[in-house]
Write a protein that holds these residues in place. Sequence first.
Motif, mmCIF file in Angstrom:
data_model
loop_
_atom_site.group_PDB
_atom_site.id
_atom_site.type_symbol
_atom_site.label_atom_id
_atom_site.label_comp_id
_atom_site.label_asym_id
_atom_site.label_seq_id
_atom_site.Cartn_x
_atom_site.Cartn_y
_atom_site.Cartn_z
ATOM 1 N N VAL A 108 0.877 -1.170 0.000
ATOM 2 C CA VAL A 108 0.000 0.000 0.000
ATOM 3 C C VAL A 108 0.913 1.218 0.000
ATOM 4 C CG1 VAL A 108 -1.742 1.309 1.278
ATOM 5 C CG2 VAL A 108 -1.825 -1.188 1.263
ATOM 6 N N PHE A 109 0.671 2.137 -0.944
ATOM 7 C CA PHE A 109 1.609 3.234 -1.136
ATOM 8 C C PHE A 109 1.193 4.483 -0.378
ATOM 9 C CE2 PHE A 109 1.978 0.442 -4.721
ATOM 10 C CZ PHE A 109 3.338 0.326 -4.890
ATOM 11 N N GLN A 110 2.166 5.405 -0.281
ATOM 12 C CA GLN A 110 1.941 6.623 0.484
ATOM 13 C C GLN A 110 0.956 7.575 -0.184
ATOM 14 O OE1 GLN A 110 5.471 8.866 1.385
ATOM 15 N NE2 GLN A 110 4.329 10.527 2.264
ATOM 16 N N ASP A 111 1.196 7.854 -1.457
ATOM 17 C CA ASP A 111 0.482 8.948 -2.101
ATOM 18 C C ASP A 111 -0.726 8.411 -2.850
ATOM 19 O OD1 ASP A 111 -0.444 11.021 -3.545
ATOM 20 O OD2 ASP A 111 1.511 11.730 -4.196
ATOM 21 N N ILE A 181 -9.103 2.567 -1.820
ATOM 22 C CA ILE A 181 -8.972 1.829 -3.088
ATOM 23 C C ILE A 181 -7.621 1.117 -3.120
ATOM 24 C CG2 ILE A 181 -8.813 2.044 -5.605
ATOM 25 C CD1 ILE A 181 -10.630 4.566 -5.313
ATOM 26 N N GLY A 182 -6.570 1.839 -2.697
ATOM 27 C CA GLY A 182 -5.226 1.245 -2.654
ATOM 28 C C GLY A 182 -5.193 0.022 -1.747
ATOM 29 N N CYS A 196 3.113 -1.525 4.061
ATOM 30 C CA CYS A 196 2.431 -0.232 3.986
ATOM 31 C C CYS A 196 3.494 0.855 4.092
ATOM 32 C CB CYS A 196 1.444 -0.074 5.131
ATOM 33 S SG CYS A 196 0.282 -1.426 5.285
ATOM 34 N N ASP A 197 3.706 1.592 3.004
ATOM 35 C CA ASP A 197 4.743 2.628 3.003
ATOM 36 C C ASP A 197 4.094 3.974 3.294
ATOM 37 O OD1 ASP A 197 6.948 4.158 2.705
ATOM 38 O OD2 ASP A 197 7.346 3.651 0.611
ATOM 39 N N PHE A 228 5.034 -1.846 8.477
ATOM 40 C CA PHE A 228 4.428 -0.525 8.473
ATOM 41 C C PHE A 228 5.525 0.527 8.541
ATOM 42 C CE2 PHE A 228 2.107 3.082 10.061
ATOM 43 C CZ PHE A 228 0.837 2.928 9.545
ATOM 44 N N ILE A 229 5.731 1.198 7.395
ATOM 45 C CA ILE A 229 6.796 2.187 7.329
ATOM 46 C C ILE A 229 6.244 3.550 7.692
ATOM 47 C CG2 ILE A 229 8.456 3.253 5.763
ATOM 48 C CD1 ILE A 229 8.792 0.628 4.618
ATOM 49 N N SER A 230 6.879 4.232 8.620
ATOM 50 C CA SER A 230 6.317 5.504 9.058
ATOM 51 C C SER A 230 7.378 6.390 9.687
ATOM 52 C CB SER A 230 5.208 5.250 10.067
ATOM 53 O OG SER A 230 4.638 6.462 10.472
#
Lengths: 282, 282
Positions: A108-111, A181-182, A196-197, A228-230
């Motif tokens: 799952v992307f950031q933008d 949606i992503g 998840c970025d 989970f990247i954060s």
Amino acid sequence: MSIENLQNLENAPVILQANRLVKTYTQSSGRFGFGSAQIKALDDVSLSLKAGSTLAVVGESGSGKSTLARCLLQLHPFDSGEVLFEGKDLAKLDANSLRSMRKNLQMVFQDPFASLNPRMRVGEIVGEGLLIHGLGSASEKKNRAAEQKNKVQQMLERVGLSAGDALKYPHQFSGGQRQRIGIARALVLQPKVVVCDEPVSALDVSVQAQILLLLKELQHEMQLSYIFISHDLRVVRHIADEMVVMHKGKIVEQGKVVDIYNAPQQAYTQQLLSAIPGRKAA
Amino acid sequence: MTEILTINNLNVTPKNDPHRFLVKDAAFSLSPGKTTCIVGESGSGKSLTALTIMGLLSAQLQSTGSVIFKGEDITLLDNKALQKIRGAKIGMIFQEPMTSLNPVLTVGYQIGESLTAHLGLKGSGLKLRVESLLQQVGIPIERANSYPDELSGGQRQRVMIAMSIACEPALLIADEPTTALDVTVQAQILQLLDELKTRMNMAMLFITHDFGVVADIADDVIVMFRGEIVETGTKKQVLDKPQHPYTKALLACVPDAEGKKQLKPIDYAWLKDGLNDKKAAA
């Protein structure tokens, strides 16, 4: 926390493991870029993700966290080290087996504005993976298409959209809806691991809370494991069971979220935690 | 009268749709030596409010109402008179330090520009003043000859701050000045702004979407929702005892660093009822 108690976490099997990953970029440097410099984006990085849990990767910009995500999913080649999914070395798989393995590893992307193709309908975006992986139990092609369409609609409903949204285009949705949606696109394949970025960093807090809760619910229902990247340590505290702290391509500290927040061992981690806004006043 | 700036009945609407209020009936005042945070989600009108104060609304928008700065309604001034106030008496810092600086001019030159324009400083006097400003924001004075691309994001934001305080403005407007920065850098910049505010006895209008930042830097808080100010009060009042249903709901979405809080997304249907109840009661 996704795993009910820490006992369960201890006993959970490892589903994804990275051993001593190294990734070096060459960058032009100096005036006019005639020189070149080596940048170690990942410097001997090892981690393991336990099944059903969430592992957060925390760090500031340039710390290598997104590079790590891409290397884990074999989207970037790396110089040395290995990534094991359920014990299998992903780099050793041939192209076909890797492709069929990919349905287990989604992202799952950031933008949410840049990561959806503006010319495809939402149904196509979410259903593309099903099409590529030929998923569905029906033997006849026509029946399979209907089954896939059904799956897409169910998934859209599950993430809080409606089945009718399959016919719309991404620009007809808000940022939070696009992120849904992503998520639907990643989860429709019933993956085991989702990377998840920064999935909520482009969203308002009220939308962020919705998406975080949705991710947690889905994790529970579908037995997902999350990387989970954060950069937001407040969000990490809420969603993750374990965490690694990255700094300049190295992991400086790793462990359970509770332990690290209560007693950070490394100076860099202490610095990060004390910089969380609102902590001073609280 | 201690207020430096007072806003009354401020409305912002698109020129071609004068009944759609982007900011509706906003009113507040700012005092010297105090930081007032405007907090709200995207589209709540917080940035538009700031731009209206500066007379920098885009050509498609129009505003009505009064902006009284030091006893004078600056909405009545022409552009030439406004230019004497902007940069000299009201300073402004924007979100993106990367795009707000001119890449082909040294940072020393850019800091000096407003000093020459407003105070007529030149030559060695100018050089001394620029160096003292760099020192105040914690940048080595040799950096005066550097170009923006040679500085880090945090340093660029420090340069922006040096530019905005160069003429010792009575009011500093900061629009999400730390949103693009890493947390540790953010903490430094917040501290710097707080010190400068106290030392120069400035009024600061600080726009943010982050309640953690509010807790760190605010004296007073204004909460905006869909173009309207729904709550104002001291930091303690608003964060600890929010009165308005939207403020309460928004605070329930904010993750805390201790992980004690159960996140609760905003129920807009409920909120609407809550708002109507409140209006009925009033």
